[in-house]
Design a protein around this motif. Structure first.
Motif, PDB file in Angstrom:
ATOM      1  N   MET A 194      -3.889 -11.732  17.712  1.00 56.35           N
ATOM      2  CA  MET A 194      -4.993 -12.368  16.997  1.00 56.35           C
ATOM      3  C   MET A 194      -4.560 -13.621  16.255  1.00 56.35           C
ATOM      4  O   MET A 194      -5.276 -14.619  16.253  1.00 56.35           O
ATOM      5  N   LEU A 195      -3.410 -13.569  15.600  1.00 55.16           N
ATOM      6  CA  LEU A 195      -2.996 -14.673  14.731  1.00 55.16           C
ATOM      7  C   LEU A 195      -2.135 -15.716  15.442  1.00 55.16           C
ATOM      8  O   LEU A 195      -1.979 -16.831  14.942  1.00 55.16           O
ATOM      9  N   ARG A 196      -1.535 -15.331  16.567  1.00 63.48           N
ATOM     10  CA  ARG A 196      -0.774 -16.221  17.440  1.00 63.48           C
ATOM     11  C   ARG A 196       0.518 -16.769  16.854  1.00 63.48           C
ATOM     12  O   ARG A 196       1.090 -17.701  17.387  1.00 63.48           O
ATOM     13  N   LYS A 197       0.950 -16.246  15.734  1.00 61.24           N
ATOM     14  CA  LYS A 197       2.217 -16.681  15.151  1.00 61.24           C
ATOM     15  C   LYS A 197       2.960 -15.444  14.663  1.00 61.24           C
ATOM     16  O   LYS A 197       2.401 -14.616  13.944  1.00 61.24           O
ATOM     17  N   GLN A 198       4.248 -15.348  15.033  1.00 62.78           N
ATOM     18  CA  GLN A 198       5.031 -14.182  14.657  1.00 62.78           C
ATOM     19  C   GLN A 198       5.135 -14.017  13.147  1.00 62.78           C
ATOM     20  O   GLN A 198       4.999 -12.916  12.634  1.00 62.78           O
ATOM     21  N   SER A 199       5.371 -15.118  12.450  1.00 60.77           N
ATOM     22  CA  SER A 199       5.543 -15.017  10.994  1.00 60.77           C
ATOM     23  C   SER A 199       4.262 -14.523  10.322  1.00 60.77           C
ATOM     24  O   SER A 199       4.314 -13.690   9.414  1.00 60.77           O
ATOM     25  N   GLU A 200       3.118 -15.022  10.798  1.00 55.22           N
ATOM     26  CA  GLU A 200       1.840 -14.561  10.240  1.00 55.22           C
ATOM     27  C   GLU A 200       1.594 -13.095  10.596  1.00 55.22           C
ATOM     28  O   GLU A 200       1.070 -12.340   9.786  1.00 55.22           O
ATOM     29  N   ALA A 201       1.972 -12.710  11.806  1.00 54.91           N
ATOM     30  CA  ALA A 201       1.794 -11.326  12.234  1.00 54.91           C
ATOM     31  C   ALA A 201       2.675 -10.379  11.423  1.00 54.91           C
ATOM     32  O   ALA A 201       2.248  -9.273  11.069  1.00 54.91           O
ATOM     33  N   GLU A 202       3.899 -10.812  11.116  1.00 56.77           N
ATOM     34  CA  GLU A 202       4.790  -9.991  10.291  1.00 56.77           C
ATOM     35  C   GLU A 202       4.196  -9.794   8.898  1.00 56.77           C
ATOM     36  O   GLU A 202       4.177  -8.681   8.372  1.00 56.77           O
ATOM     37  N   ASP A 203       3.708 -10.879   8.294  1.00 60.66           N
ATOM     38  CA  ASP A 203       3.070 -10.782   6.978  1.00 60.66           C
ATOM     39  C   ASP A 203       1.841  -9.884   7.038  1.00 60.66           C
ATOM     40  O   ASP A 203       1.628  -9.046   6.156  1.00 60.66           O
ATOM     41  N   ALA A 204       1.042 -10.072   8.075  1.00 58.51           N
ATOM     42  CA  ALA A 204      -0.181  -9.267   8.222  1.00 58.51           C
ATOM     43  C   ALA A 204       0.164  -7.793   8.379  1.00 58.51           C
ATOM     44  O   ALA A 204      -0.505  -6.925   7.791  1.00 58.51           O
ATOM     45  N   THR A 205       1.197  -7.490   9.150  1.00 60.65           N
ATOM     46  CA  THR A 205       1.601  -6.094   9.352  1.00 60.65           C
ATOM     47  C   THR A 205       1.965  -5.452   8.017  1.00 60.65           C
ATOM     48  O   THR A 205       1.555  -4.314   7.741  1.00 60.65           O
ATOM     49  N   GLN A 206       2.690  -6.182   7.191  1.00 61.87           N
ATOM     50  CA  GLN A 206       3.041  -5.645   5.866  1.00 61.87           C
ATOM     51  C   GLN A 206       1.786  -5.416   5.012  1.00 61.87           C
ATOM     52  O   GLN A 206       1.645  -4.388   4.359  1.00 61.87           O
ATOM     53  N   GLU A 207       0.885  -6.389   5.034  1.00 63.88           N
ATOM     54  CA  GLU A 207      -0.369  -6.239   4.276  1.00 63.88           C
ATOM     55  C   GLU A 207      -1.183  -5.060   4.775  1.00 63.88           C
ATOM     56  O   GLU A 207      -1.771  -4.316   3.982  1.00 63.88           O
ATOM     57  N   ILE A 208      -1.237  -4.897   6.080  1.00 64.62           N
ATOM     58  CA  ILE A 208      -2.023  -3.812   6.679  1.00 64.62           C
ATOM     59  C   ILE A 208      -1.452  -2.469   6.249  1.00 64.62           C
ATOM     60  O   ILE A 208      -2.201  -1.576   5.832  1.00 64.62           O
ATOM     61  N   PHE A 209      -0.143  -2.314   6.304  1.00 62.98           N
ATOM     62  CA  PHE A 209       0.434  -1.030   5.919  1.00 62.98           C
ATOM     63  C   PHE A 209       0.361  -0.797   4.415  1.00 62.98           C
ATOM     64  O   PHE A 209       0.290   0.347   3.967  1.00 62.98           O
ATOM     65  N   THR A 210       0.340  -1.861   3.649  1.00 64.46           N
ATOM     66  CA  THR A 210       0.101  -1.701   2.208  1.00 64.46           C
ATOM     67  C   THR A 210      -1.304  -1.157   1.989  1.00 64.46           C
ATOM     68  O   THR A 210      -1.511  -0.219   1.203  1.00 64.46           O
ATOM     69  N   LYS A 211      -2.301  -1.717   2.692  1.00 64.20           N
ATOM     70  CA  LYS A 211      -3.678  -1.223   2.594  1.00 64.20           C
ATOM     71  C   LYS A 211      -3.770   0.230   3.039  1.00 64.20           C
ATOM     72  O   LYS A 211      -4.439   1.040   2.400  1.00 64.20           O
ATOM     73  N   ILE A 212      -3.120   0.540   4.154  1.00 65.71           N
ATOM     74  CA  ILE A 212      -3.151   1.917   4.653  1.00 65.71           C
ATOM     75  C   ILE A 212      -2.541   2.851   3.619  1.00 65.71           C
ATOM     76  O   ILE A 212      -3.110   3.906   3.307  1.00 65.71           O
ATOM     77  N   PHE A 213      -1.389   2.479   3.062  1.00 64.32           N
ATOM     78  CA  PHE A 213      -0.716   3.307   2.061  1.00 64.32           C
ATOM     79  C   PHE A 213      -1.610   3.526   0.839  1.00 64.32           C
ATOM     80  O   PHE A 213      -1.762   4.649   0.365  1.00 64.32           O
ATOM     81  N   LEU A 214      -2.219   2.447   0.352  1.00 63.03           N
ATOM     82  CA  LEU A 214      -3.053   2.553  -0.847  1.00 63.03           C
ATOM     83  C   LEU A 214      -4.341   3.327  -0.605  1.00 63.03           C
ATOM     84  O   LEU A 214      -4.909   3.893  -1.540  1.00 63.03           O
ATOM     85  N   ASN A 215      -4.813   3.363   0.643  1.00 64.29           N
ATOM     86  CA  ASN A 215      -6.085   4.009   0.947  1.00 64.29           C
ATOM     87  C   ASN A 215      -5.951   5.290   1.760  1.00 64.29           C
ATOM     88  O   ASN A 215      -6.964   5.870   2.150  1.00 64.29           O
ATOM     89  N   LEU A 216      -4.746   5.743   1.989  1.00 63.25           N
ATOM     90  CA  LEU A 216      -4.535   6.929   2.810  1.00 63.25           C
ATOM     91  C   LEU A 216      -5.224   8.156   2.220  1.00 63.25           C
ATOM     92  O   LEU A 216      -5.758   8.990   2.951  1.00 63.25           O
ATOM     93  N   GLY A 217      -5.264   8.233   0.914  1.00 61.40           N
ATOM     94  CA  GLY A 217      -5.947   9.349   0.255  1.00 61.40           C
ATOM     95  C   GLY A 217      -7.445   9.346   0.475  1.00 61.40           C
ATOM     96  O   GLY A 217      -8.113  10.377   0.354  1.00 61.40           O
ATOM     97  N   LYS A 218      -7.998   8.192   0.835  1.00 56.91           N
ATOM     98  CA  LYS A 218      -9.445   8.064   1.056  1.00 56.91           C
ATOM     99  C   LYS A 218      -9.845   8.337   2.508  1.00 56.91           C
ATOM    100  O   LYS A 218     -11.031   8.435   2.800  1.00 56.91           O
ATOM    101  N   PHE A 219      -8.857   8.415   3.415  1.00 59.34           N
ATOM    102  CA  PHE A 219      -9.178   8.641   4.823  1.00 59.34           C
ATOM    103  C   PHE A 219      -9.823  10.013   4.962  1.00 59.34           C
ATOM    104  O   PHE A 219      -9.244  11.034   4.602  1.00 59.34           O
ATOM    105  N   GLN A 220     -11.049  10.029   5.498  1.00 57.99           N
ATOM    106  CA  GLN A 220     -11.825  11.270   5.580  1.00 57.99           C
ATOM    107  C   GLN A 220     -11.755  11.947   6.938  1.00 57.99           C
ATOM    108  O   GLN A 220     -12.250  13.046   7.097  1.00 57.99           O
ATOM    109  N   GLY A 221     -11.213  11.291   7.919  1.00 57.10           N
ATOM    110  CA  GLY A 221     -11.120  11.886   9.241  1.00 57.10           C
ATOM    111  C   GLY A 221     -12.421  11.844  10.022  1.00 57.10           C
ATOM    112  O   GLY A 221     -12.607  12.588  10.979  1.00 57.10           O
TER     113      GLY A 221
END
Length: 184
Positions: A37-64
């Motif tokens: 989607m972002l077409r740049k490795q550096s942006e993708a690396e940053d995005a991956t970290q942000e995404i997993f931060t969001k997942i970590f912070l919201n994992l308790g809210k995942f309802q299945g």
């Protein structure tokens, strides 16, 4: 262990190992989608970290209510789209207009897109807007169901089907224009 079992274990114990297992399962897929989607490795690396931060912070809210992989995909897609918007790479993400739409066009079969040569496919995809490209990749590369795409884009299923139909027609026109056989 299934994803939901790991999530339950994480909720009960808040043990980092549980999150590490989920990270190991999904980090490559998330990174791959971000690069696409972002077409740049550096942006993708940053995005991956942000995404997993969001997942970590919201994992308790995942309802299945959906599969965990769909939830992760949704977070990935939405964060990348937000980045694209912020960088003004897309003028109008959800109101894509076709160039010179035909009056009547036959339905383009999925096989027509699937049978393109790799270099031809890359060319055709490069000529589509980011939204058009993402919708085709979600549907045909990632196998995302119409219902899930509609939910991600906050559109009706029929609107997504129609937009995909138009994108396939546009892709076919681009291909024919660029790779049409010239008479000898």
């Amino acid at each position: 262990m299934e994803d939901i079992d790991i999530i339950r274990a994480y909720r009960e114990r808040r043990h980092a190992t549980c999150f590490q297992i989920l990270y190991d399962r999904y980090s490559t897929k998330v990174y791959s989608k971000a690069v696409t989607m972002l077409r740049k490795q550096s942006e993708a690396e940053d995005a991956t970290q942000e995404i997993f931060t969001k997942i970590f912070l919201n994992l308790g809210k995942f309802q299945g209510q959906s599969k965990f992989s769909t939830w992760v995909y949704s977070i990935t897609y939405n964060l990348c789209i937000d980045k694209i918007r912020r960088e003004k790479k897309v003028r109008d993400l959800f109101n894509t207009e076709m160039e010179d739409p035909p009056d009547t066009v036959e339905e383009v079969p999925d096989e027509a897109l699937l049978n393109l040569q790799l270099n031809e496919l890359k060319y055709v995809l490069s000529k589509l807007t980011d939204t058009e490209r993402m919708m085709l990749l979600m549907k045909y590369k990632d196998g995302v169901k119409i219902k899930a795409i509609a939910s991600l884009l906050d559109k009706s299923e029929s609107a997504v089907k129609m937009q995909l139909k138009r994108i396939k027609e546009k892709a076919k026109r681009i291909h024919e224009h660029r790779f049409a056989s010239t008479p000898s």
